[in-house]
Each structure stands twice: as structure tokens, then as C-alpha cells.
Design a protein around this motif. Sequence first.
Motif, PDB file in Angstrom:
ATOM      1  N   UNK A 158       0.909  -1.250   0.085  1.00 38.63           N
ATOM      2  CA  UNK A 158      -0.114  -0.510  -0.409  1.00 38.63           C
ATOM      3  C   UNK A 158       0.800   1.283   0.212  1.00 38.63           C
ATOM      4  N   UNK A 159       1.884   1.543   0.387  1.00 40.50           N
ATOM      5  CA  UNK A 159       2.866   2.256   0.226  1.00 40.50           C
ATOM      6  C   UNK A 159       4.280   1.943   0.541  1.00 40.50           C
ATOM      7  N   UNK A 160       4.927   2.214  -0.700  1.00 36.74           N
ATOM      8  CA  UNK A 160       6.591   1.768  -1.569  1.00 36.74           C
ATOM      9  C   UNK A 160       7.411   2.856  -1.888  1.00 36.74           C
ATOM     10  N   UNK A 161       7.077   4.572  -1.234  1.00 40.15           N
ATOM     11  CA  UNK A 161       7.828   5.693  -1.243  1.00 40.15           C
ATOM     12  C   UNK A 161       8.053   5.668   0.228  1.00 40.15           C
ATOM     13  N   UNK A 162       9.500   7.566  -0.100  1.00 39.58           N
ATOM     14  CA  UNK A 162       9.069   8.177   0.487  1.00 39.58           C
ATOM     15  C   UNK A 162       8.014   8.858   0.876  1.00 39.58           C
ATOM     16  N   UNK A 163       7.401   9.785   2.163  1.00 34.35           N
ATOM     17  CA  UNK A 163       8.216   9.367   3.329  1.00 34.35           C
ATOM     18  C   UNK A 163       8.434   8.029   3.648  1.00 34.35           C
ATOM     19  N   UNK A 164       7.361   7.912   3.328  1.00 34.15           N
ATOM     20  CA  UNK A 164       6.692   6.561   3.772  1.00 34.15           C
ATOM     21  C   UNK A 164       8.094   4.988   4.241  1.00 34.15           C
ATOM     22  N   UNK A 165       8.888   4.919   2.967  1.00 37.05           N
ATOM     23  CA  UNK A 165      10.401   4.190   3.217  1.00 37.05           C
ATOM     24  C   UNK A 165      11.122   4.991   3.109  1.00 37.05           C
ATOM     25  N   UNK A 166      12.286   5.366   3.769  1.00 30.03           N
ATOM     26  CA  UNK A 166      13.324   5.551   3.156  1.00 30.03           C
ATOM     27  C   UNK A 166      14.786   5.263   2.977  1.00 30.03           C
ATOM     28  N   UNK A 167      15.268   5.706   2.401  1.00 30.56           N
ATOM     29  CA  UNK A 167      16.763   5.339   2.098  1.00 30.56           C
ATOM     30  C   UNK A 167      17.393   5.439   3.162  1.00 30.56           C
ATOM     31  N   UNK A 168      18.568   4.706   4.013  1.00 33.71           N
ATOM     32  CA  UNK A 168      19.700   5.133   4.750  1.00 33.71           C
ATOM     33  C   UNK A 168      21.582   4.985   4.278  1.00 33.71           C
ATOM     34  N   UNK A 169      22.420   5.907   5.137  1.00 32.31           N
ATOM     35  CA  UNK A 169      23.998   5.948   5.061  1.00 32.31           C
ATOM     36  C   UNK A 169      23.947   4.672   6.020  1.00 32.31           C
ATOM     37  N   UNK A 170      25.761   4.084   5.443  1.00 33.00           N
ATOM     38  CA  UNK A 170      26.520   3.689   5.711  1.00 33.00           C
ATOM     39  C   UNK A 170      27.577   3.724   5.532  1.00 33.00           C
ATOM     40  N   UNK A 171      28.948   2.969   6.669  1.00 34.77           N
ATOM     41  CA  UNK A 171      30.124   3.126   6.798  1.00 34.77           C
ATOM     42  C   UNK A 171      30.674   1.760   6.171  1.00 34.77           C
ATOM     43  N   UNK A 172      31.650   1.803   5.306  1.00 39.23           N
ATOM     44  CA  UNK A 172      31.588   0.609   4.576  1.00 39.23           C
ATOM     45  C   UNK A 172      33.161   0.643   5.176  1.00 39.23           C
ATOM     46  N   UNK A 173      34.002  -0.183   6.008  1.00 41.73           N
ATOM     47  CA  UNK A 173      34.953  -0.600   5.731  1.00 41.73           C
ATOM     48  C   UNK A 173      35.761  -1.518   5.409  1.00 41.73           C
ATOM     49  N   UNK A 174      37.205  -0.575   4.457  1.00 38.59           N
ATOM     50  CA  UNK A 174      38.173  -1.901   3.579  1.00 38.59           C
ATOM     51  C   UNK A 174      39.246  -1.871   4.327  1.00 38.59           C
ATOM     52  N   UNK A 175      39.552  -3.326   4.334  1.00 39.87           N
ATOM     53  CA  UNK A 175      41.011  -3.611   4.593  1.00 39.87           C
ATOM     54  C   UNK A 175      41.617  -4.677   3.451  1.00 39.87           C
ATOM     55  N   UNK A 176      43.009  -3.660   2.956  1.00 37.42           N
ATOM     56  CA  UNK A 176      43.884  -3.805   2.448  1.00 37.42           C
ATOM     57  C   UNK A 176      42.869  -4.366   1.103  1.00 37.42           C
ATOM     58  N   UNK A 177      42.270  -3.202   0.938  1.00 36.98           N
ATOM     59  CA  UNK A 177      41.011  -2.834  -0.401  1.00 36.98           C
ATOM     60  C   UNK A 177      40.176  -3.594  -0.299  1.00 36.98           C
ATOM     61  N   UNK A 178      39.992  -4.384   0.251  1.00 35.48           N
ATOM     62  CA  UNK A 178      38.776  -5.387   0.402  1.00 35.48           C
ATOM     63  C   UNK A 178      37.432  -4.659   1.524  1.00 35.48           C
ATOM     64  N   UNK A 179      36.046  -5.491   0.830  1.00 34.30           N
ATOM     65  CA  UNK A 179      34.738  -4.177   2.142  1.00 34.30           C
ATOM     66  C   UNK A 179      35.171  -5.397   3.182  1.00 34.30           C
ATOM     67  N   UNK A 180      35.504  -5.068   4.173  1.00 43.07           N
ATOM     68  CA  UNK A 180      35.182  -6.134   5.356  1.00 43.07           C
ATOM     69  C   UNK A 180      33.971  -6.460   5.937  1.00 43.07           C
ATOM     70  N   UNK A 181      33.552  -4.719   6.968  1.00 41.64           N
ATOM     71  CA  UNK A 181      32.239  -4.739   7.552  1.00 41.64           C
ATOM     72  C   UNK A 181      31.849  -3.047   7.766  1.00 41.64           C
ATOM     73  N   UNK A 182      30.584  -3.287   8.147  1.00 40.10           N
ATOM     74  CA  UNK A 182      29.948  -2.316   8.059  1.00 40.10           C
ATOM     75  C   UNK A 182      29.039  -1.797   9.065  1.00 40.10           C
ATOM     76  N   UNK A 183      29.118  -0.239   8.933  1.00 36.03           N
ATOM     77  CA  UNK A 183      28.156   0.429  10.314  1.00 36.03           C
ATOM     78  C   UNK A 183      27.160   1.225   9.857  1.00 36.03           C
ATOM     79  N   UNK A 184      25.566   1.407  10.955  1.00 40.98           N
ATOM     80  CA  UNK A 184      24.991   2.259  10.915  1.00 40.98           C
ATOM     81  C   UNK A 184      24.936   4.166  10.742  1.00 40.98           C
ATOM     82  N   UNK A 185      26.005   3.295  11.876  1.00 42.76           N
ATOM     83  CA  UNK A 185      25.151   4.814  12.317  1.00 42.76           C
ATOM     84  C   UNK A 185      27.384   5.371  12.875  1.00 42.76           C
ATOM     85  N   UNK A 186      27.957   4.810  13.247  1.00 41.50           N
ATOM     86  CA  UNK A 186      28.708   5.259  13.757  1.00 41.50           C
ATOM     87  C   UNK A 186      30.434   4.063  13.759  1.00 41.50           C
TER      88      UNK A 186
END
Length: 332
Positions: A158-186
Amino acid sequence: MGHVGIIANPASGKDIRRLVAYGTVVDNLEKVNIVRRVILSLAAAGVRKVTYMPEYYGIVAGALENICSRHRPDMEFVAADICVTGTQVDSFHAADAMASSGVNCIITLGGDGTNRLVAKGCRDVPILPISTGTNNVFPTLVEGTIAGLAAAVVARGLVATAPAINPSKKLVIYKNGQPLDSAIVDAVVLKDTFIGSRAVWDVAKIRRILVTRGEPHNIGISSIVGNFMPVTPGEARGVELAIGAGSLQIRAPIAPGLIECVPIQNGKYIKIGEVIEINEACVIALDGEREVEVRQDEKVQVQLTFDGPKVVDAAAALRAAVAQGYSCIKDN
């Protein structure tokens, strides 16, 4: 009509910050009560299938057990097909299994740590996070009844777009050039060289803080940013702070009831796509828990993206659904 996932973490809200600060313990009985209200709302709003994360306490089973026969939901309940370990990784595997099984929305009960793991596995499935953890910047305080109704209108399409459903940011951690993990806040760079106790509560060990969001009303490490250079969840930028002797100190609530003065060296806004270099031996905490050990010879980078999970705003979702007449019952 609609398929909803439920991931209730029985371990959330019980870490060391209950001892060093003054946080409330959200016990598993209360999580059972919340899930019971979620289930009743899902049923009332037309959802007919629920997939849930199996776990050692049996939160969903307990929720179903005490629903009286008059309110017994006509729904199918399926345990996600995962190998239960009793650790935080179960949340990731459950979200991944739910995404594969066609779930349309995932309700989570936990804090930032729980939602970080769910975000890694949920793919494009929107999540509706209910706050029951210690660090609760990402999840919100939403009553289970309302969360169930909102998840239902999303799951039914019944709803599928903003402001009901919103994208979010993340921080991607790379070690030696390869993605290792991520955080959604800090992501917090600590002076430690080994993980030890997972929770972060000692400001004296912090060297740098990178955040996707940070506002004055937050509790946790991101509140330091929120009281110096606020950044909202929807802004196309994040913040990096250097912590240490400087000309300014910021007072911030780093844990429930624990207000600390934090020395700030400098800070800057970071752009979407910007890469931050970490060139020192350290431990990096992700969303409040130590996760990544970095040796002196390792190259680590952190990148801010807008590729975090889709997040349901319960109030906005219900407003949009009501505007379409979903709550109107017509006589035959």
C-alpha cells in the motif's frame, strides 16, 4: 496478503553498559509482549504469513502462547531456515534467509548492533526497527501495535516510497582494499589493539569518530557529534571528529545517564562517496561494539555511502495508507 519477518534479539539491551551506566534492561518477557502486539496488528491489517528468527528464548512462540482464542490470528508462522548459534550473527543469517524467502518487510527488536547485522543481510527488504537495545540511534521508540500496522501496509504494497520508506547511509570498512564490514550509525577508532570487551563506553580510548548521523537528542557515541556538528539521517553527508586535547570540550550523553565532557581537536563534514584513511594500529568499533582489529602494517579505509537499508517510518507509512483509504471498512 503480505509476508512479514520478525527478528527479535534476546540478547539486546543487556551489555556492560548496564553496569557502567544507568540503562534500563529490556527483558525478554517485555519483548514477548511487544511481539504479541505486533502479531495481533499484522493479523488485523491483513498479513497472513510471518517468518521469524528462531532463538534460544522463544520470543515469538511465547507471544503466540498467551493470545486468547478470541484473538487467535489466522496466520502462518515459519521459523527462518538458519543454524542457530545464539550469537549476533543469527540476526544477519535470519535477515538473509527472509530476503530469500520473499518477505516484504522485516520488523526488528534490538539496538544499533542488532540492526547493523540485519542491514547486512536484508538486501532491498525495508526494515522497521523497534528500539529495545542499549544504543538506540537507528531504531525508534514505536509501540508494537503501531509497528505491526505500519509493517502490514508496507508488506501489502500500500506504500512503497518516501516519506514512508526512506534510504539510509552506512559506513563501509575496507581492509587492504577489500570490503570487510559496515556500520549504520558510527565507526569509532579506539586506542586499543585488541577487541576485549565489545561495548564502547570509555571516552578516553577514543581517537576518531565517523558517523552517518548524530543529533543532540541521541544517546551513544554519535551524540558527541550531535552536540558539535549535527547531521541528520537524511542529509547527504556525514561527520568525522578527531578526539583529544584541543581548545574545545563537548558535553554529551554517551550512555544512559552517563554525561561526559569530550575533548575535540577538530571536525569536518564528509561527502557521500568520500574515503577516510585509517593509518594506525587500533580497534574500530561499529555501532557501539568493537569489531575490527587493525595492525600497523594494514591499510584500512572507511567510505560513507547512501547504500544502507531501506527504513520504514511508521507514522508516515500509516498516514500514506490512510490517505488511500486502507482503514475504511465498507458494508457489503
